[in-house]
Design a protein around this motif. Structure first.
Motif, PDB file in Angstrom:
ATOM      1  N   LEU A 186      11.032 -22.414  -2.533  1.00  0.00           N
ATOM      2  CA  LEU A 186      10.879 -21.752  -1.237  1.00  0.00           C
ATOM      3  C   LEU A 186       9.735 -22.397  -0.457  1.00  0.00           C
ATOM      4  CD1 LEU A 186      11.157 -18.059  -2.501  1.00  0.00           C
ATOM      5  CD2 LEU A 186      12.926 -19.381  -1.332  1.00  0.00           C
ATOM      6  N   PRO A 187       9.916 -22.549   0.864  1.00  0.00           N
ATOM      7  CA  PRO A 187       8.779 -22.993   1.673  1.00  0.00           C
ATOM      8  C   PRO A 187       7.794 -21.826   1.789  1.00  0.00           C
ATOM      9  CG  PRO A 187      10.713 -22.573   3.059  1.00  0.00           C
ATOM     10  CD  PRO A 187      11.125 -22.270   1.655  1.00  0.00           C
ATOM     11  N   LEU A 188       6.567 -22.019   1.329  1.00  0.00           N
ATOM     12  CA  LEU A 188       5.648 -20.884   1.208  1.00  0.00           C
ATOM     13  C   LEU A 188       4.719 -20.752   2.402  1.00  0.00           C
ATOM     14  CD1 LEU A 188       4.619 -21.227  -2.563  1.00  0.00           C
ATOM     15  CD2 LEU A 188       6.532 -19.972  -1.563  1.00  0.00           C
ATOM     16  N   ASP A 189       4.667 -19.531   2.984  1.00  0.00           N
ATOM     17  CA  ASP A 189       3.605 -19.228   3.954  1.00  0.00           C
ATOM     18  C   ASP A 189       2.304 -19.065   3.168  1.00  0.00           C
ATOM     19  OD1 ASP A 189       5.875 -18.925   5.478  1.00  0.00           O
ATOM     20  OD2 ASP A 189       5.704 -16.746   5.703  1.00  0.00           O
ATOM     21  N   CYS A 190       2.402 -18.320   2.070  1.00  0.00           N
ATOM     22  CA  CYS A 190       1.269 -18.131   1.158  1.00  0.00           C
ATOM     23  C   CYS A 190       1.780 -17.428  -0.098  1.00  0.00           C
ATOM     24  CB  CYS A 190       0.150 -17.320   1.821  1.00  0.00           C
ATOM     25  SG  CYS A 190       0.550 -15.593   2.126  1.00  0.00           S
ATOM     26  N   GLU A 191       0.898 -17.241  -1.064  1.00  0.00           N
ATOM     27  CA  GLU A 191       1.242 -16.462  -2.254  1.00  0.00           C
ATOM     28  C   GLU A 191       0.272 -15.299  -2.358  1.00  0.00           C
ATOM     29  OE1 GLU A 191       2.395 -18.767  -5.888  1.00  0.00           O
ATOM     30  OE2 GLU A 191       1.772 -20.461  -4.670  1.00  0.00           O
ATOM     31  N   VAL A 192       0.783 -14.156  -2.799  1.00  0.00           N
ATOM     32  CA  VAL A 192      -0.083 -12.993  -3.000  1.00  0.00           C
ATOM     33  C   VAL A 192       0.233 -12.369  -4.360  1.00  0.00           C
ATOM     34  CG1 VAL A 192      -0.275 -12.489  -0.516  1.00  0.00           C
ATOM     35  CG2 VAL A 192       1.513 -11.360  -1.851  1.00  0.00           C
ATOM     36  N   SER A 193      -0.686 -11.527  -4.822  1.00  0.00           N
ATOM     37  CA  SER A 193      -0.428 -10.818  -6.078  1.00  0.00           C
ATOM     38  C   SER A 193      -0.953  -9.403  -5.977  1.00  0.00           C
ATOM     39  CB  SER A 193      -1.077 -11.544  -7.254  1.00  0.00           C
ATOM     40  OG  SER A 193      -2.453 -11.673  -7.035  1.00  0.00           O
ATOM     41  N   VAL A 194      -0.349  -8.553  -6.786  1.00  0.00           N
ATOM     42  CA  VAL A 194      -0.787  -7.164  -6.868  1.00  0.00           C
ATOM     43  C   VAL A 194      -1.068  -6.854  -8.330  1.00  0.00           C
ATOM     44  CG1 VAL A 194      -0.119  -4.745  -6.584  1.00  0.00           C
ATOM     45  CG2 VAL A 194       0.544  -6.434  -4.853  1.00  0.00           C
ATOM     46  N   VAL A 195      -2.251  -6.354  -8.604  1.00  0.00           N
ATOM     47  CA  VAL A 195      -2.583  -5.860  -9.942  1.00  0.00           C
ATOM     48  C   VAL A 195      -2.644  -4.342  -9.841  1.00  0.00           C
ATOM     49  CG1 VAL A 195      -4.285  -5.860 -11.809  1.00  0.00           C
ATOM     50  CG2 VAL A 195      -3.866  -7.956 -10.500  1.00  0.00           C
ATOM     51  N   LEU A 196      -2.043  -3.686 -10.802  1.00  0.00           N
ATOM     52  CA  LEU A 196      -2.096  -2.220 -10.821  1.00  0.00           C
ATOM     53  C   LEU A 196      -2.290  -1.763 -12.253  1.00  0.00           C
ATOM     54  CD1 LEU A 196       0.720  -1.228 -12.207  1.00  0.00           C
ATOM     55  CD2 LEU A 196       1.659  -1.539  -9.946  1.00  0.00           C
ATOM     56  N   VAL A 255       1.771  -8.532 -10.577  1.00  0.00           N
ATOM     57  CA  VAL A 255       3.013  -9.047  -9.995  1.00  0.00           C
ATOM     58  C   VAL A 255       2.638 -10.140  -8.996  1.00  0.00           C
ATOM     59  CG1 VAL A 255       5.117  -8.477  -8.727  1.00  0.00           C
ATOM     60  CG2 VAL A 255       4.095  -6.778 -10.259  1.00  0.00           C
ATOM     61  N   GLU A 256       3.202 -11.324  -9.196  1.00  0.00           N
ATOM     62  CA  GLU A 256       2.966 -12.453  -8.273  1.00  0.00           C
ATOM     63  C   GLU A 256       4.122 -12.513  -7.276  1.00  0.00           C
ATOM     64  OE1 GLU A 256       2.640 -16.122 -10.472  1.00  0.00           O
ATOM     65  OE2 GLU A 256       1.103 -15.318 -11.811  1.00  0.00           O
ATOM     66  N   PHE A 257       3.772 -12.769  -6.021  1.00  0.00           N
ATOM     67  CA  PHE A 257       4.780 -12.852  -4.959  1.00  0.00           C
ATOM     68  C   PHE A 257       4.660 -14.164  -4.197  1.00  0.00           C
ATOM     69  CE2 PHE A 257       3.753  -8.344  -5.335  1.00  0.00           C
ATOM     70  CZ  PHE A 257       4.973  -7.695  -5.249  1.00  0.00           C
ATOM     71  N   PHE A 258       5.791 -14.618  -3.676  1.00  0.00           N
ATOM     72  CA  PHE A 258       5.813 -15.655  -2.644  1.00  0.00           C
ATOM     73  C   PHE A 258       5.969 -14.961  -1.303  1.00  0.00           C
ATOM     74  CE2 PHE A 258       8.321 -18.057  -6.051  1.00  0.00           C
ATOM     75  CZ  PHE A 258       7.199 -18.715  -6.530  1.00  0.00           C
ATOM     76  N   VAL A 259       5.318 -15.482  -0.260  1.00  0.00           N
ATOM     77  CA  VAL A 259       5.619 -15.065   1.103  1.00  0.00           C
ATOM     78  C   VAL A 259       6.259 -16.287   1.758  1.00  0.00           C
ATOM     79  CG1 VAL A 259       4.748 -14.131   3.270  1.00  0.00           C
ATOM     80  CG2 VAL A 259       3.603 -13.549   1.114  1.00  0.00           C
ATOM     81  N   SER A 260       7.514 -16.126   2.182  1.00  0.00           N
ATOM     82  CA  SER A 260       8.266 -17.247   2.748  1.00  0.00           C
ATOM     83  C   SER A 260       9.002 -16.755   3.985  1.00  0.00           C
ATOM     84  CB  SER A 260       9.252 -17.780   1.693  1.00  0.00           C
ATOM     85  OG  SER A 260      10.026 -18.833   2.233  1.00  0.00           O
ATOM     86  N   GLY A 261       8.815 -17.440   5.108  1.00  0.00           N
ATOM     87  CA  GLY A 261       9.445 -17.009   6.356  1.00  0.00           C
ATOM     88  C   GLY A 261       9.074 -15.573   6.703  1.00  0.00           C
ATOM     89  N   GLY A 262       7.860 -15.170   6.365  1.00  0.00           N
ATOM     90  CA  GLY A 262       7.377 -13.820   6.671  1.00  0.00           C
ATOM     91  C   GLY A 262       7.895 -12.749   5.714  1.00  0.00           C
ATOM     92  N   ALA A 263       8.756 -13.133   4.752  1.00  0.00           N
ATOM     93  CA  ALA A 263       9.319 -12.135   3.825  1.00  0.00           C
ATOM     94  C   ALA A 263       8.715 -12.307   2.433  1.00  0.00           C
ATOM     95  CB  ALA A 263      10.833 -12.286   3.762  1.00  0.00           C
ATOM     96  N   LEU A 264       8.811 -11.212   1.680  1.00  0.00           N
ATOM     97  CA  LEU A 264       8.194 -11.145   0.357  1.00  0.00           C
ATOM     98  C   LEU A 264       9.247 -11.355  -0.735  1.00  0.00           C
ATOM     99  CD1 LEU A 264       5.270 -10.267  -0.441  1.00  0.00           C
ATOM    100  CD2 LEU A 264       6.176  -7.941  -0.655  1.00  0.00           C
ATOM    101  N   TYR A 265       8.918 -12.188  -1.725  1.00  0.00           N
ATOM    102  CA  TYR A 265       9.800 -12.399  -2.880  1.00  0.00           C
ATOM    103  C   TYR A 265       8.956 -12.279  -4.142  1.00  0.00           C
ATOM    104  CZ  TYR A 265      12.720 -14.636   0.667  1.00  0.00           C
ATOM    105  OH  TYR A 265      13.453 -14.890   1.788  1.00  0.00           O
TER     106      TYR A 265
END
Ligand code: ADP
Ligand code: MG
Length: 383
Positions: A186-196, A255-265
Motif C-alpha cells: 500500500l502507498p502509505l500516508d503514515c503508520e500508526v499503532s494503538v496499545v491497549l 495493533v499496527e495500522f497503515f494509513v493509505s489514501g486517508g483510510a485505515l488498514y
C-alpha cells in the motif's frame, strides 16, 4: 466472565521471553511489589538478568514449565512466538494471560488476516499461500506486493517485495515453501499503532495513538500523540478495542495500522506490549507494562492518559559501529545526557549487531513538534 481473586504482592509472576519488553515488565512488577521468574533460552537475556530467577530453558522444556507453574501465581508473555502448546500446558495449572487462542491468531499471518476478514475489520488486499497452487491466477491489482512468511517474521525479516507472479513464485520458493501471505504493498500516508489493555472482566483502557516511522522495516521513531485527524485516531482506537474483544484478550495488546489514501488498514497485531508503547514509561500516568501487570493480576487497570507529548527513538546496534571499523564502540552517551528532557533506556545486551534493538530514548515535551525536533537533533548528534 472469567474472574479470579486478585493476585497481590509478594506473589511471583511468570514471564515467557527475556527481551527488552520482558525487562520493562520485570521493572514494573518489581515496582509494584511482585517477584518475577523469566523463562528464556538465552543466558544473557535482558529480562533474565533483572529477574528474581531466570529459568534458562527452551519454551517447550516441560521440566522448566512445571517449575514455573509450581512457583508462579500467573504467567504472561513478551514474545509472540512462544508455542501455543506451552501456553495451553501452563494454563492447566495457573492463569495464562493472554491465552493460547488469542496468541495463536497473532503469531500466524494467515490466521491473523483471516480473523480480520471474518470480523469485517479493515485490512489490505491479500492472498494466503499454502503452496504453489495458491500462486495461480493472482490478480494484477495485487502487485506490487510484499510476500511475508506466516510465522516467525519480525522487524521486516522473512519479507520480500515482488512485482509479478513470477517474482512471487521465486520468492515463495526462496522461503522454502513455508506458508506465506502475499499482501498488496500500500502507498502509505503514515503508520500508526494503538496499545491497549483489557481486564478479564472486559474493561479496556486505550493509550493515545502513536505515529510510527520505520527504517528498513524496523521501527525507527514513534511520535505520540499521532499527528492524524481526531476521527482517524478515534477509528483506530475503536478497531483495536473491537479486536481485543473478539479475541477475548486479557493483557496488553498492540495493533499496527497503515494509513493509505486517508483510510485505515490493520497491518498486524502483537499480543504483548509494543515498541511504539515504550514512551508510555516516560509520558503516561500508567505505562503499558504496569497495565500488563495489572491485567495479569486481576487488578483494575490504571489511567493511561499522557501527561506529555513524547518522541521515542530506537537505538540499533548499527550505532556501535563506525564506518571502516569492524570493532564495536560504546556510543558517547554524554551527548544524550546533555538533553534535559530526554530519558535514555539501555537494555544491557552484550553484543551489538546491525539492526538489533539495544536501547531507546524518549524526549518528553508539552508540544509534540518541539519533542520531535529535540529528538531528531539528539539522534543526529549521537550518530
Ligand atoms: P514485522 O512483523 O516485521 O513488524 P510488518 O508486516 O509490520 O512486519 O512489516 C514491517 C514494515 O514494513 C511495516 O511497518 C511497513 O513499514 C512495511 N510494510 C509491511 N507490509 C506493507 C504493505 N502491505 N504495504 C506497505 N508497507 C508495508
Ligand atoms: Mg510490524
Amino acid at each position: 466472565m472469567q474472574t479470579i481473586a486478585p493476585i497481590l504482592p509478594p506473589a511471583t509472576l511468570g514471564m515467557l521471553g527475556g527481551g527488552q519488553l520482558g525487562r520493562f515488565f520485570v521493572h514494573a512488577a518489581h515496582e509494584m511489589g511482585y517477584q518475577v521468574w523469566v523463562l528464556d533460552p538465552d543466558a544473557n537475556s535482558p529480562a533474565g538478568r533483572v529477574a528474581d530467577r531466570h529459568l534458562q530453558a527452551e519454551y517447550e522444556d516441560f521440566a522448566a514449565l512445571d517449575l514455573m507453574a509450581g512457583q508462579c501465581a500467573a504467567v504472561t508473555t513478551e514474545f509472540e512466538n512462544v508455542p501455543a502448546g506451552t501456553l495451553e500446558y501452563l494454563a492447566k495449572f495457573i492463569p495464562v494471560r493472554p491465552g493460547a487462542a488469542a496468541v495463536s491468531v497473532c503469531q500466524h499471518r494467515i490466521a491473523e488476516k483471516t480473523f480480520l476478514a471474518d470480523n469485517g475489520l479493515p485490512h489490505g488486499p491479500f492472498r494466503a499461500l499454502h503452496g504453489v497452487d495458491d500462486l495461480a491466477d493472482l490478480p494484477a491489482e495485487l502487485f506490487p506486493a510484499i510476500l511475508k512468511v506466516a510465522r516467525f517474521g519480525y522487524d521486516g525479516k522473512g519479507q520480500a517485495t515482488v512485482h509479478d507472479a513470477t517474482e512471487a513464485l521465486h520468492a515463495f520458493n526462496g522461503f522454502g515453501g513455508e506458508h506465506c501471505v502475499l499482501e498488496k504493498r500500500l502507498p502509505l500516508d503514515c503508520e500508526v499503532s494503538v496499545v491497549l489493555a483489557r481486564e478479564a472482566n472486559g474493561a479496556v483502557q486505550v493509550f493515545p495513538v502513536a505515529e510510527n516511522r520505520h527504517r528498513h522495516g524496523i521501527l525507527d521513531v514513534s511520535i505520540t500523540p499521532a499527528r492524524v485527524s481526531d476521527a482517524l485516531a478515534a477509528q483506530a482506537r475503536q478497531v483495536a478495542c473491537h479486536i481485543a474483544e473478539r479475541l477475548g484478550y486479557v493483557g496488553t495488546l498492540a495493533v499496527e495500522f497503515f494509513v493509505s489514501g486517508g483510510a485505515l488498514y490493520v497491518n498486524e497485531m502483537a499480543p504483548r506490549p509494543h515498541n511504539s508503547g515504550h514512551a508510555t514509561i516516560d509520558a503516561n500516568i500508567t505505562d503499558q507494562y504496569m497495565q500488563q501487570v495489572r491485567a495479569l493480576c486481576g487488578l483494575p487497570l490504571g489511567e493511561p492518559r499522557a501527561h506529555s507529548a513524547a518522541v521515542m527513538v530506537n537505538l540499533l546496534g548499527d550505532l556501535w559501529y563506525r564506518a571502516g571499523d569492524e570493532r564495536s564502540h560504546e556510543p558517547d552517551w554524554s551527548v544524550l545526557h546533555a538533553v534535559p528532557n530526554l530519558r535514555l533506556h539501555l537494555y544491557g545486551k552484550h553484543h551489538a549487531r546491525a539492526g538489533r534493538k539495544m536501547g531507546h530514548f524518549t524526549v518528553v515535551d508539552r508540544d509534540v513538534e518541539a519533542a520531535l525536533s529535540v529528538a531528531l537533533a539528539a539522534r543526529a548528534a549521537i550518530g
